[in-house]
Enzyme design. Structure first.
Site, PDB file in Angstrom:
ATOM      1  N   ASP A 224     -17.963 -80.598 -32.343  1.00  0.00           N
ATOM      2  CA  ASP A 224     -17.519 -80.044 -33.618  1.00  0.00           C
ATOM      3  C   ASP A 224     -17.752 -81.020 -34.769  1.00  0.00           C
ATOM      4  OD1 ASP A 224     -14.602 -78.151 -32.524  1.00  0.00           O
ATOM      5  OD2 ASP A 224     -16.749 -77.960 -32.143  1.00  0.00           O
TER       6      ASP A 224
ATOM      7  N   TYR B 101     -21.226 -80.929 -35.865  1.00  0.00           N
ATOM      8  CA  TYR B 101     -21.442 -79.713 -36.643  1.00  0.00           C
ATOM      9  C   TYR B 101     -20.926 -79.925 -38.068  1.00  0.00           C
ATOM     10  CZ  TYR B 101     -20.993 -74.848 -38.087  1.00  0.00           C
ATOM     11  OH  TYR B 101     -21.083 -73.673 -38.778  1.00  0.00           O
TER      12      TYR B 101
ATOM     13  N   LEU C 142     -15.386 -40.300 -52.847  1.00  0.00           N
ATOM     14  CA  LEU C 142     -14.757 -39.021 -52.540  1.00  0.00           C
ATOM     15  C   LEU C 142     -13.763 -38.673 -53.629  1.00  0.00           C
ATOM     16  CD1 LEU C 142     -13.839 -39.529 -48.772  1.00  0.00           C
ATOM     17  CD2 LEU C 142     -15.493 -37.878 -49.668  1.00  0.00           C
TER      18      LEU C 142
ATOM     19  N   GLU D  58     -10.632 -36.085 -40.590  1.00  0.00           N
ATOM     20  CA  GLU D  58     -10.779 -37.434 -40.018  1.00  0.00           C
ATOM     21  C   GLU D  58      -9.771 -38.393 -40.630  1.00  0.00           C
ATOM     22  OE1 GLU D  58     -14.806 -38.770 -40.649  1.00  0.00           O
ATOM     23  OE2 GLU D  58     -15.617 -36.809 -40.092  1.00  0.00           O
TER      24      GLU D  58
ATOM     25  N   LYS E 206      -8.771 -41.507 -42.760  1.00  0.00           N
ATOM     26  CA  LYS E 206      -9.405 -42.243 -43.855  1.00  0.00           C
ATOM     27  C   LYS E 206      -9.102 -43.724 -43.647  1.00  0.00           C
ATOM     28  CE  LYS E 206     -10.247 -42.377 -48.776  1.00  0.00           C
ATOM     29  NZ  LYS E 206     -10.359 -43.829 -48.819  1.00  0.00           N
TER      30      LYS E 206
ATOM     31  N   ASP F 150      -8.841 -47.597 -44.046  1.00  0.00           N
ATOM     32  CA  ASP F 150      -8.613 -48.407 -45.239  1.00  0.00           C
ATOM     33  C   ASP F 150      -9.317 -49.755 -45.074  1.00  0.00           C
ATOM     34  OD1 ASP F 150      -7.715 -49.120 -47.664  1.00  0.00           O
ATOM     35  OD2 ASP F 150      -5.647 -49.503 -47.054  1.00  0.00           O
TER      36      ASP F 150
ATOM     37  N   GLU G  10     -16.940 -47.662 -41.733  1.00  0.00           N
ATOM     38  CA  GLU G  10     -15.984 -48.564 -42.369  1.00  0.00           C
ATOM     39  C   GLU G  10     -15.747 -49.790 -41.478  1.00  0.00           C
ATOM     40  OE1 GLU G  10     -14.981 -47.061 -45.206  1.00  0.00           O
ATOM     41  OE2 GLU G  10     -13.076 -47.959 -45.801  1.00  0.00           O
TER      42      GLU G  10
ATOM     43  N   TYR H 285     -15.947 -48.596 -37.613  1.00  0.00           N
ATOM     44  CA  TYR H 285     -15.781 -47.192 -37.233  1.00  0.00           C
ATOM     45  C   TYR H 285     -16.798 -46.348 -37.991  1.00  0.00           C
ATOM     46  CZ  TYR H 285     -11.660 -48.590 -34.779  1.00  0.00           C
ATOM     47  OH  TYR H 285     -10.821 -49.198 -33.887  1.00  0.00           O
TER      48      TYR H 285
ATOM     49  N   LYS I 132     -13.528 -32.681 -44.437  1.00  0.00           N
ATOM     50  CA  LYS I 132     -14.941 -32.367 -44.676  1.00  0.00           C
ATOM     51  C   LYS I 132     -15.238 -30.954 -44.178  1.00  0.00           C
ATOM     52  CE  LYS I 132     -16.178 -37.177 -43.667  1.00  0.00           C
ATOM     53  NZ  LYS I 132     -16.812 -38.114 -42.735  1.00  0.00           N
TER      54      LYS I 132
ATOM     55  N   LYS J   7      -4.832 -38.393 -49.776  1.00  0.00           N
ATOM     56  CA  LYS J   7      -4.169 -39.697 -49.657  1.00  0.00           C
ATOM     57  C   LYS J   7      -2.701 -39.553 -49.281  1.00  0.00           C
ATOM     58  CE  LYS J   7      -7.224 -42.807 -51.332  1.00  0.00           C
ATOM     59  NZ  LYS J   7      -7.049 -43.445 -52.614  1.00  0.00           N
TER      60      LYS J   7
ATOM     61  N   CYS K  26      17.757 -77.462 -39.238  1.00  0.00           N
ATOM     62  CA  CYS K  26      17.054 -76.423 -38.490  1.00  0.00           C
ATOM     63  C   CYS K  26      18.067 -75.529 -37.770  1.00  0.00           C
ATOM     64  CB  CYS K  26      16.122 -77.093 -37.482  1.00  0.00           C
ATOM     65  SG  CYS K  26      15.416 -75.929 -36.294  1.00  0.00           S
TER      66      CYS K  26
ATOM     67  N   CYS L 103      17.674 -76.366 -33.844  1.00  0.00           N
ATOM     68  CA  CYS L 103      17.987 -77.648 -33.200  1.00  0.00           C
ATOM     69  C   CYS L 103      18.771 -78.609 -34.087  1.00  0.00           C
ATOM     70  CB  CYS L 103      16.699 -78.323 -32.726  1.00  0.00           C
ATOM     71  SG  CYS L 103      15.761 -79.088 -34.054  1.00  0.00           S
TER      72      CYS L 103
ATOM     73  N   CYS M  13      10.980 -77.776 -39.759  1.00  0.00           N
ATOM     74  CA  CYS M  13      11.954 -78.524 -38.976  1.00  0.00           C
ATOM     75  C   CYS M  13      11.292 -79.837 -38.584  1.00  0.00           C
ATOM     76  CB  CYS M  13      12.311 -77.719 -37.725  1.00  0.00           C
ATOM     77  SG  CYS M  13      13.030 -78.742 -36.436  1.00  0.00           S
TER      78      CYS M  13
ATOM     79  N   CYS N 139      12.903 -79.671 -30.755  1.00  0.00           N
ATOM     80  CA  CYS N 139      13.317 -78.326 -31.146  1.00  0.00           C
ATOM     81  C   CYS N 139      12.843 -77.281 -30.129  1.00  0.00           C
ATOM     82  CB  CYS N 139      12.721 -78.023 -32.518  1.00  0.00           C
ATOM     83  SG  CYS N 139      13.170 -76.424 -33.151  1.00  0.00           S
TER      84      CYS N 139
HETATM   85  S1  IVH Z   1     -17.024 -39.864 -45.644  1.00  0.00           S
HETATM   86  C1  IVH Z   1     -19.823 -38.977 -49.664  1.00  0.00           C
HETATM   87  N1  IVH Z   1     -15.165 -40.426 -43.919  1.00  0.00           N
HETATM   88  O1  IVH Z   1     -13.520 -43.535 -48.314  1.00  0.00           O
HETATM   89  C2  IVH Z   1     -18.806 -39.927 -49.135  1.00  0.00           C
HETATM   90  N2  IVH Z   1     -15.329 -41.772 -45.860  1.00  0.00           N
HETATM   91  O2  IVH Z   1     -13.408 -42.707 -51.261  1.00  0.00           O
HETATM   92  C3  IVH Z   1     -18.588 -39.661 -47.686  1.00  0.00           C
HETATM   93  N3  IVH Z   1     -13.697 -43.576 -45.953  1.00  0.00           N
HETATM   94  O3  IVH Z   1     -15.914 -45.581 -49.584  1.00  0.00           O
HETATM   95  C4  IVH Z   1     -17.556 -40.561 -47.150  1.00  0.00           C
HETATM   96  N4  IVH Z   1     -12.722 -43.153 -44.027  1.00  0.00           N
HETATM   97  O4  IVH Z   1     -15.685 -45.826 -47.126  1.00  0.00           O
HETATM   98  C5  IVH Z   1     -15.728 -40.754 -45.093  1.00  0.00           C
HETATM   99  N5  IVH Z   1     -13.572 -40.812 -42.265  1.00  0.00           N
HETATM  100  C6  IVH Z   1     -14.146 -41.139 -43.433  1.00  0.00           C
HETATM  101  C7  IVH Z   1     -13.691 -42.235 -44.211  1.00  0.00           C
HETATM  102  C8  IVH Z   1     -14.307 -42.512 -45.423  1.00  0.00           C
HETATM  103  C9  IVH Z   1     -12.739 -43.950 -45.079  1.00  0.00           C
HETATM  104  C10 IVH Z   1     -13.943 -44.279 -47.229  1.00  0.00           C
HETATM  105  C11 IVH Z   1     -15.399 -44.515 -47.496  1.00  0.00           C
HETATM  106  C12 IVH Z   1     -15.583 -44.364 -48.982  1.00  0.00           C
HETATM  107  C13 IVH Z   1     -14.246 -43.927 -49.455  1.00  0.00           C
HETATM  108  C14 IVH Z   1     -14.447 -42.795 -50.390  1.00  0.00           C
END
Ligand code: IVH
Length: 678
Positions: free
Chosen positions: A34, A37, A84, A114, A116, A118, A176, A226, A293, A317, A411, A414, A429, A435
């Site tokens: 390391d 490196y 979206l 589906e 969504k 994050d 994502e 995903y 969708k 949302k 602490c 301890c 501590c 401890c």
């Molecule tokens: S479909 C034409 N499916 O949401 C756009 N988007 O606000 C088609 N996102 O930046 C997107 N989960 O990264 C789709 N199951 C999902 C999603 C998803 C998260 C995000 C996507 C996009 C944002 C849109």
């Protein structure tokens, strides 16, 4: 050096770093130490500091979270990455469906629902089944090429294979990148243990990790990908629905959401949304809503886009949620490395379907920032975050008896003094050796190779011994022989393994002062600092009685470390443990007293392979004489020790006219200074 030479050197360093990153992270077989490196890394950094205009776009040196993204190459998306539209309630959802029905009169419409995710949207290119490119969403038109980082994502197929279907020549998958909740919590715990900043939520953690210019850091982060769509496919895939596309992607080896639904009516979509909002805490990943969708791809095409958003899809949302409750008490928890974390005990309250009764307040600074007191009414907030937090204190509801919170002096586990050097955010501590909260870490460290090196006392033993309550602290290791019968009774612990353990413990009693100091696990005192302390103080007595000013003057000891050392020796329980260790017979030869440090302030470089000793040993000898051992040759280098196969460093030294010693000459010199018998 002219520009071309600088660039050539940078390129060479980058290539080396990449090779070693690969060896370390992909092959899991590091070929260099390391520290070596790190030297490569520092050399590159130094070059970049001298020539900022020549920094290479793929340089791995920039480790900070908010990296200037311009360092990545950019690429225009062939198919733009759109966003979206949003709906937030049933009314808006139904309006979304009505707009679709109006455009597709008399058609049956199925909705694909589906999760969504994050995280961060990315696009992946596969050419003949091989991952060739990963690009961030960027502004939707142009993104950054982050192929190297993307390659480190473990659940992402680097090569597509299938027994049953043809692999397309070109496939662009959209999806994502995110950090699953479990990985996020582990990462934050690790960050905290290292005293580094924690991430507010998995999204930030994922974003920070993906933007790392250093793929080695990205690799160490628990990211996952995903898939949720196909942007391009050559030859065409011939699929007719969203749900079939997801199944197809899954068959090719991509992870898709852990929940997915086909709904025949918009009311069913609404029900599904409510159900998922309830199940949200049980999901392995953080989601901030659902994506609805139109399932049929032909219908999607008919619906088309309105400016930057598809008409055939929307995000639904989840509302951010907050609730009011009161703070009943504050507990201070002690972590495995001794950090004290304040936890507010709340009057249990439901926040968006999850009962919250504890929330971390992180540190005393946060308590002051919020001005939260026991008895206060607070808003507890949970959005995308897994971890609920106190967002606001309502002073207008503060009862008269509300109690201010201060850092405990002792602490809670301890009773050793709690310390927090100036400039540090976290209180700790000081009873590290004693401890109970820190026991496991203290023992692991104590027996580790560079400490007392009790090889036989691995994790399996330690866990059993803790369970039997035979190890309350490290000094108990040297009393284990009095429990022979009990140890023999342990499952899978035969006569032989017990005897081996006792032998290893016995052998460990003969050590060095430096190893013993290191083994104590004093905060800030790593191997090198321990060696410096041993050399400077010569006896353990002198060290334990040292004044802070003397400590601060010791090479390698900074002001904060000096304080940690003082605090450590001031904690009475630590001293008890140390006395028991010494009484058990731990001993060492007096360090060879360098009457003076003849190489004080000199910078030495060791290069090539030494045949009669390791580099560590050579470094130790030089350090004992006061030298600093550096990784690169410069005009300031005092001397270079060159072993076999020394390369560019030797050349450079010769060019700069710096003295070079071969191994034999070096050993002779060391012998002269009493470092090693010739
Ligand atoms: S479909 C034409 N499916 O949401 C756009 N988007 O606000 C088609 N996102 O930046 C997107 N989960 O990264 C789709 N199951 C999902 C999603 C998803 C998260 C995000 C996507 C996009 C944002 C849109």
């Amino acid at each position: 050096m002219d520009k071309t030479a600088v660039v050539a050197q940078m390129r060479q360093l980058i290539r080396l770093i990449q090779v070693h990153n690969h060896a370390y992270h992909v092959m899991d077989q590091p070929v260099i130490e390391d520290s070596e490196y790190d030297q490569l890394f520092h050399q590159l950094k130094a070059l970049e500091q001298q020539h900022p205009q020549l920094i290479q776009s793929d340089s791995p040196t920039d480790k900070v979270g908010d990296v200037p993204l311009s360092r990545f190459e950019t690429m225009t998306h062939m198919v733009p990455m759109l966003s979206l539209g949003n709906v937030f309630n049933q009314e808006e959802l139904f309006a979304f469906a009505r707009r679709i029905e109006e455009r597709l009169p008399n058609q049956t419409i199925q909705y694909d629902v589906e999760l969504k995710f994050d995280g961060l949207a990315i696009s992946l290119w596969y050419e003949n089944g091989v991952l060739t490119r990963g690009v961030t969403r960027g502004d939707g038109e142009t993104g950054e090429v982050i192929t190297q980082n993307v390659r480190t994502i473990r659940n992402l197929p680097k090569v597509l294979s299938s027994d049953t279907m043809e692999i397309p020549q070109l496939l662009e998958v959209r999806g994502e990148v995110l950090m699953p909740k479990a990985g996020f919590e582990r990462l934050n715990a690790e960050q905290e243990a290292r005293g580094e900043k924690t991430f507010a939520n998995p999204r930030n953690a994922a974003a920070g990790s993906l933007r790392q210019l250093d793929p080695a850091i990205a690799a160490a982060r628990p990211l996952a990908f995903y898939a949720y769509g196909i942007a391009q496919c050559e030859p065409p895939h011939g699929l007719s629905s969203m749900s079939a596309s997801l199944q197809w992607l899954s068959d090719l080896g991509f992870a898709v959401g852990e929940r997915q639904f086909i709904c025949d009516s918009i009311q069913q979509v609404q029900n599904t949304y409510e159900q998922i909002n309830r199940e949200r805490p049980a999901l392995s990943v953080e989601i901030d809503g659902m994506v609805i969708k139109v399932n049929d791809l032909k219908q999607q095409q008919q619906l088309g886009f309105l400016s930057r958003e598809p008409r055939w899809a929307t995000a639904y949302k989840f509302p951010a949620v907050a609730a009011l409750t009161t703070v009943e008490n504050i507990d201070w928890q002690v972590g495995r490395t001794g950090t004290l974390t304040p936890v507010a005990r709340l009057n249990p309250v439901s926040v968006g379907g999850v009962t919250v009764s504890n929330v971390t307040l992180h540190n005393i600074g946060e308590i002051h920032r919020l001005d939260v007191r026991i008895g206060d009414t607070v808003s507890v907030y949970r959005s995308g975050d897994v971890i609920p937090k106190v967002e606001k204190v309502w002073p207008e509801f503060r009862p008269e008896h509300a109690m201010q919170i201060s850092l405990p002096a002792q602490c809670p586990v301890c009773s050793s003094p709690v310390v927090m050097p100036e400039g540090e955010a976290l209180a700790r501590c000081s009873g590290g050796l004693y401890c109970a909260a820190q026991r496991i870490e203290a023992i692991r460290h104590f027996v580790s190779r560079k400490a007392l090196d009790i090889e036989g006392l691995g994790d399996r033993w330690v866990e059993s011994l803790l369970r039997l309550d035979l190890l309350k602290d490290v000094a108990d290791i040297y009393q284990l022989h009095t429990h022979r019968e009990q140890l023999l009774g342990l499952e899978k612990m035969g006569e032989k393994s017990v005897q081996n353990l006792f032998d290893a413990i016995e052998t460990s009693k003969k050590t060095t002062l430096a190893a013993f100091i290191y083994a104590l696990g004093i905060r800030g005192v790593g191997e090198t600092t321990a060696r410096m302390l041993a050399n400077s103080f010569q006896t353990f007595e002198a060290l334990r009685n040292a004044e802070i000013d003397t400590l601060k003057k010791t090479p390698d000891v900074g002001d904060i470390t000096a304080e940690w050392i003082i605090d450590f020796f001031r904690a009475p329980h630590n001293m008890e443990v140390i006395d028991r260790l010494l009484a058990a017979g731990i001993h060492w030869d007096a360090p060879i007293a360098p009457t003076r440090q003849p190489f004080n302030g000199e910078s030495w470089v060791i290069t090539g392979t030494l045949s009669q000793m390791g580099r560590d040993e050579a470094t130790q000898m030089l350090q004992a004489l006061g030298a600093r051992v550096s990784g690169s040759v410069s005009a300031k280098t005092r001397c270079v020790v060159a072993g076999e196969k020394a390369g560019s460093k030797l050349e450079k030294a010769e060019k700069l006219g710096i003295p070079v010693l071969d191994e034999t000459a070096f050993l002779a010199l060391m012998a002269e200074y009493g470092q090693r018998s010739a």
